[in-house]
Design a protein around this motif. Sequence first.
Motif, PDB file in Angstrom:
ATOM      1  N   ASN A  79      23.164   3.805   3.835  1.00  0.00           N
ATOM      2  CA  ASN A  79      22.764   2.799   2.843  1.00  0.00           C
ATOM      3  C   ASN A  79      21.724   3.348   1.861  1.00  0.00           C
ATOM      4  N   PRO A  80      22.027   4.451   1.188  1.00  0.00           N
ATOM      5  CA  PRO A  80      21.052   5.012   0.248  1.00  0.00           C
ATOM      6  C   PRO A  80      20.745   4.046  -0.882  1.00  0.00           C
ATOM      7  N   GLY A  81      19.470   4.039  -1.278  1.00  0.00           N
ATOM      8  CA  GLY A  81      19.054   3.173  -2.368  1.00  0.00           C
ATOM      9  C   GLY A  81      18.555   1.821  -1.937  1.00  0.00           C
ATOM     10  N   ALA A  82      18.704   1.487  -0.646  1.00  0.00           N
ATOM     11  CA  ALA A  82      18.222   0.208  -0.142  1.00  0.00           C
ATOM     12  C   ALA A  82      16.873   0.399   0.555  1.00  0.00           C
ATOM     13  N   VAL A  83      16.043  -0.612   0.515  1.00  0.00           N
ATOM     14  CA  VAL A  83      14.745  -0.712   1.215  1.00  0.00           C
ATOM     15  C   VAL A  83      13.682   0.209   0.640  1.00  0.00           C
ATOM     16  N   ILE A  84      13.962   1.508   0.529  1.00  0.00           N
ATOM     17  CA  ILE A  84      12.932   2.425   0.014  1.00  0.00           C
ATOM     18  C   ILE A  84      13.359   3.118  -1.272  1.00  0.00           C
ATOM     19  N   GLY A  85      14.547   2.828  -1.787  1.00  0.00           N
ATOM     20  CA  GLY A  85      15.005   3.445  -3.031  1.00  0.00           C
ATOM     21  C   GLY A  85      15.573   4.826  -2.790  1.00  0.00           C
ATOM     22  N   ASN A  86      15.921   5.486  -3.866  1.00  0.00           N
ATOM     23  CA  ASN A  86      16.542   6.818  -3.778  1.00  0.00           C
ATOM     24  C   ASN A  86      15.491   7.911  -3.714  1.00  0.00           C
ATOM     25  N   PRO A 143       0.820  -1.221   0.000  1.00  0.00           N
ATOM     26  CA  PRO A 143       0.000   0.000   0.000  1.00  0.00           C
ATOM     27  C   PRO A 143       0.847   1.262   0.000  1.00  0.00           C
ATOM     28  N   ALA A 144       0.369   2.278  -0.703  1.00  0.00           N
ATOM     29  CA  ALA A 144       1.103   3.535  -0.788  1.00  0.00           C
ATOM     30  C   ALA A 144       1.335   4.135   0.596  1.00  0.00           C
ATOM     31  N   ALA A 145       0.366   3.990   1.480  1.00  0.00           N
ATOM     32  CA  ALA A 145       0.516   4.529   2.833  1.00  0.00           C
ATOM     33  C   ALA A 145       1.661   3.853   3.573  1.00  0.00           C
ATOM     34  N   GLU A 146       1.826   2.566   3.356  1.00  0.00           N
ATOM     35  CA  GLU A 146       2.912   1.824   3.999  1.00  0.00           C
ATOM     36  C   GLU A 146       4.270   2.321   3.516  1.00  0.00           C
ATOM     37  N   ARG A 147       4.402   2.536   2.234  1.00  0.00           N
ATOM     38  CA  ARG A 147       5.669   3.011   1.690  1.00  0.00           C
ATOM     39  C   ARG A 147       5.946   4.457   2.136  1.00  0.00           C
ATOM     40  N   ARG A 148       4.881   5.285   2.235  1.00  0.00           N
ATOM     41  CA  ARG A 148       5.064   6.655   2.719  1.00  0.00           C
ATOM     42  C   ARG A 148       5.555   6.658   4.165  1.00  0.00           C
ATOM     43  N   LEU A 149       5.004   5.769   4.978  1.00  0.00           N
ATOM     44  CA  LEU A 149       5.436   5.688   6.366  1.00  0.00           C
ATOM     45  C   LEU A 149       6.918   5.331   6.445  1.00  0.00           C
ATOM     46  N   MET A 150       7.345   4.382   5.630  1.00  0.00           N
ATOM     47  CA  MET A 150       8.758   3.998   5.633  1.00  0.00           C
ATOM     48  C   MET A 150       9.645   5.170   5.233  1.00  0.00           C
ATOM     49  N   ARG A 151       9.235   5.914   4.206  1.00  0.00           N
ATOM     50  CA  ARG A 151      10.033   7.055   3.773  1.00  0.00           C
ATOM     51  C   ARG A 151      10.071   8.147   4.841  1.00  0.00           C
ATOM     52  N   ALA A 152       8.959   8.292   5.565  1.00  0.00           N
ATOM     53  CA  ALA A 152       8.911   9.290   6.623  1.00  0.00           C
ATOM     54  C   ALA A 152       9.858   8.930   7.764  1.00  0.00           C
ATOM     55  N   VAL A 153       9.908   7.647   8.115  1.00  0.00           N
ATOM     56  CA  VAL A 153      10.832   7.198   9.162  1.00  0.00           C
ATOM     57  C   VAL A 153      12.273   7.422   8.714  1.00  0.00           C
ATOM     58  N   LYS A 154      12.573   7.061   7.481  1.00  0.00           N
ATOM     59  CA  LYS A 154      13.915   7.260   6.940  1.00  0.00           C
ATOM     60  C   LYS A 154      14.300   8.742   6.981  1.00  0.00           C
ATOM     61  N   ALA A 155      13.400   9.615   6.557  1.00  0.00           N
ATOM     62  CA  ALA A 155      13.689  11.046   6.527  1.00  0.00           C
ATOM     63  C   ALA A 155      13.891  11.603   7.925  1.00  0.00           C
ATOM     64  N   ALA A 156      13.162  11.072   8.901  1.00  0.00           N
ATOM     65  CA  ALA A 156      13.278  11.565  10.274  1.00  0.00           C
ATOM     66  C   ALA A 156      14.603  11.172  10.907  1.00  0.00           C
ATOM     67  N   LEU A 157      15.055   9.955  10.675  1.00  0.00           N
ATOM     68  CA  LEU A 157      16.272   9.472  11.314  1.00  0.00           C
ATOM     69  C   LEU A 157      17.518   9.755  10.492  1.00  0.00           C
ATOM     70  N   ASP A 158      17.381   9.815   9.175  1.00  0.00           N
ATOM     71  CA  ASP A 158      18.537  10.011   8.302  1.00  0.00           C
ATOM     72  C   ASP A 158      18.217  11.084   7.262  1.00  0.00           C
ATOM     73  N   PRO A 159      18.039  12.336   7.717  1.00  0.00           N
ATOM     74  CA  PRO A 159      17.594  13.383   6.780  1.00  0.00           C
ATOM     75  C   PRO A 159      18.580  13.668   5.653  1.00  0.00           C
ATOM     76  N   GLU A 160      19.858  13.376   5.875  1.00  0.00           N
ATOM     77  CA  GLU A 160      20.852  13.604   4.819  1.00  0.00           C
ATOM     78  C   GLU A 160      20.956  12.426   3.859  1.00  0.00           C
ATOM     79  N   GLY A 161      20.313  11.310   4.200  1.00  0.00           N
ATOM     80  CA  GLY A 161      20.297  10.146   3.316  1.00  0.00           C
ATOM     81  C   GLY A 161      21.645   9.486   3.115  1.00  0.00           C
ATOM     82  N   THR A 162      22.478   9.468   4.167  1.00  0.00           N
ATOM     83  CA  THR A 162      23.826   8.898   4.023  1.00  0.00           C
ATOM     84  C   THR A 162      23.912   7.427   4.434  1.00  0.00           C
TER      85      THR A 162
END
Length: 465
Positions: free
Chosen positions: A458-465, A437-456
Motif C-alpha cells: 500500500n505505498p503512498g498510504a499513511v506515511i506517503g511516498n 511531531p516530526a519524531a512521531e512521523r520519523r518513527l512511523m517511517r522507520a517501522v514501515k522501512a523495517a517491515l516493508d523495505p521494498e515499499g510494496t
Amino acid sequence: MSLQQELKTILGASGWIEGADAASWQRDWLDRYGEAPLGVARPASTAEVADVVRACHAAGVPVVVQGGNTGLCGGAVLGRAGGVILSLSRMATISQPDVASASVEVEAGAVLATLHDALDGSGMMFPMHLGAEGSAQIGGLIGTNAGGSHAFRYGMMADLVLGLEVVLPDGTIWSGLRAVQKDNAGYQLRRLFVGSEGTLGIVTRAVLKLFPAPRQRATAFLALPDEAAAVRFGTRLQAEAGEFLTGLEFFPELGLELALKHVHGLAYPLETRGGCYLLVEVASGSDKVPLDDILGAVLEWGMAEGLVLDGALAASEAQRAAFWRLREEQPEGQRLEGAQLKHDIAVPPGRIAEFVDRAGALCRALVPDVRINPFGHLADGNIHYNLTPPEGMADFAGQDRELALRLARLATEMGGSFAAEHGLGRAKITLADALRPAAERRLMRAVKAALDPEGTMNPGAVIGN
C-alpha cells in the motif's frame, strides 16, 4: 511467465480479475482516489494470500488490500496505476464462538453484520456497531482501527483484537492467533498491525473479544438546547449509569432536518425541537439491574436543570430502532443534500461544546453561511464535523483545503486529533506531516522501512511516498 499469468495460475480463473471487470474495485467510496489496477486478486486461503504477496514482492509490484471499501480516506485503493488490489471477500469464515473464553476466530473478509448475525443465540455479542456494518469487513476494521458508536464502552478495534494472523510483505505468514487477553511475551505485534491500513502486512484472520449479549436495554431520544447542555447531561449520566451506559450519540438540528428531508421512513418522535439531540442507551446482561430507574432519575434531573427540553423512552424494539435511525442516517441525509466536506475530529469530551463554537466561527469566517453538521460520539469526543455549502452555492468557494487545515489545527491545539476513527489513508497525510511531531512521523517511517523495505505494501498510504 508474466505476473498476471502467475497470479492466474495461483488463484484460478475465479480468483483473478483484470481489465474492465476490475473497474468496480478501482475507486474509493467517495470516488476521490484510485488508479487502474493490474488486476484484482481474490484468494480463498491464507496460503493463497501468501503466494500472491510473494509473487508481487518478487516482481516489485505494489499490493493494496481491500475489504468492503467503505473507508473515507482513500486507503484501500491504488495511488498509482499498475499495482494489484487484493480482495479478501472470499475469506469470510466465522468459527463457532468460544463462549467460555469469550472469543471467536474469523477470517478477515467476514462482514461485520454477518458476524453479528452469526452470534445470535450464543449469548455473546461483538460490540462494534457503525453505519457501514452491512458491508465493512473485519480486516478493514482492523486495518483502520475502527471505532463506532460503542467505542467509549468497549474500546476501539485495537481493544477488541486478541490475536492476528498476518501475511508479511515478503509472503511470510506470522501466526499470532492467541485467544488470551494477557500475552506479554515481547512487543505487542498485534497492535502494530491494527491501524496500519495494510502498509505493514495483510491481516488474514483474527481472534476477537466477545461480551455477554444484553438481556435488557433502555433507550431514550432527547432534545436539548445545545452541545454544552449535552456535555453536562452526558457527564451526569456517565456518573450515574457507569458500566451500563452503552450509547451516547449527539447531532444538531441541521442534521435532523436533512435526515428528515431526504431519508424515507424517518419521523420525529417529540413535540419540542432543540438545538442538539441525544440518543442515550443503557444495557445489561442481567435482568435484575433497574435500568429504567437509573435512566429515569437522570432524565428527571436533566429536566429540572433545564438541560432536557423534551424526551421519549423507547417502548418497543421497533421504536428503539427508529431512534437509532435518526442518528445513523445523519451522513445519508447530508449526502443527499449535495456537496459536502467530511472531517473526522476528536477532542477531549469535556471540550466538545467549545470545539463546536470555535470551529463554527472559524468555518463561517472562511465561508459565510456555511451549513455545519457536527455529530458523533459524545462520550469519547469523536465529532464527525461535516459541512454543506450555503444555500444557493454548489461548493465551498475553493476553501476546502483551508477548512480542513484550520479544523485539524484547532483539534490538535485542543489536545485532540484530526483522524479520530477513519485513519489517514491518502487523504490526511499532509495534515499528519504538518501537525504531528516530526519524531512521531520519523518513527512511523522507520517501522514501515523495517517491515516493508521494498515499499510494496500500500505505498503512498499513511506515511506517503
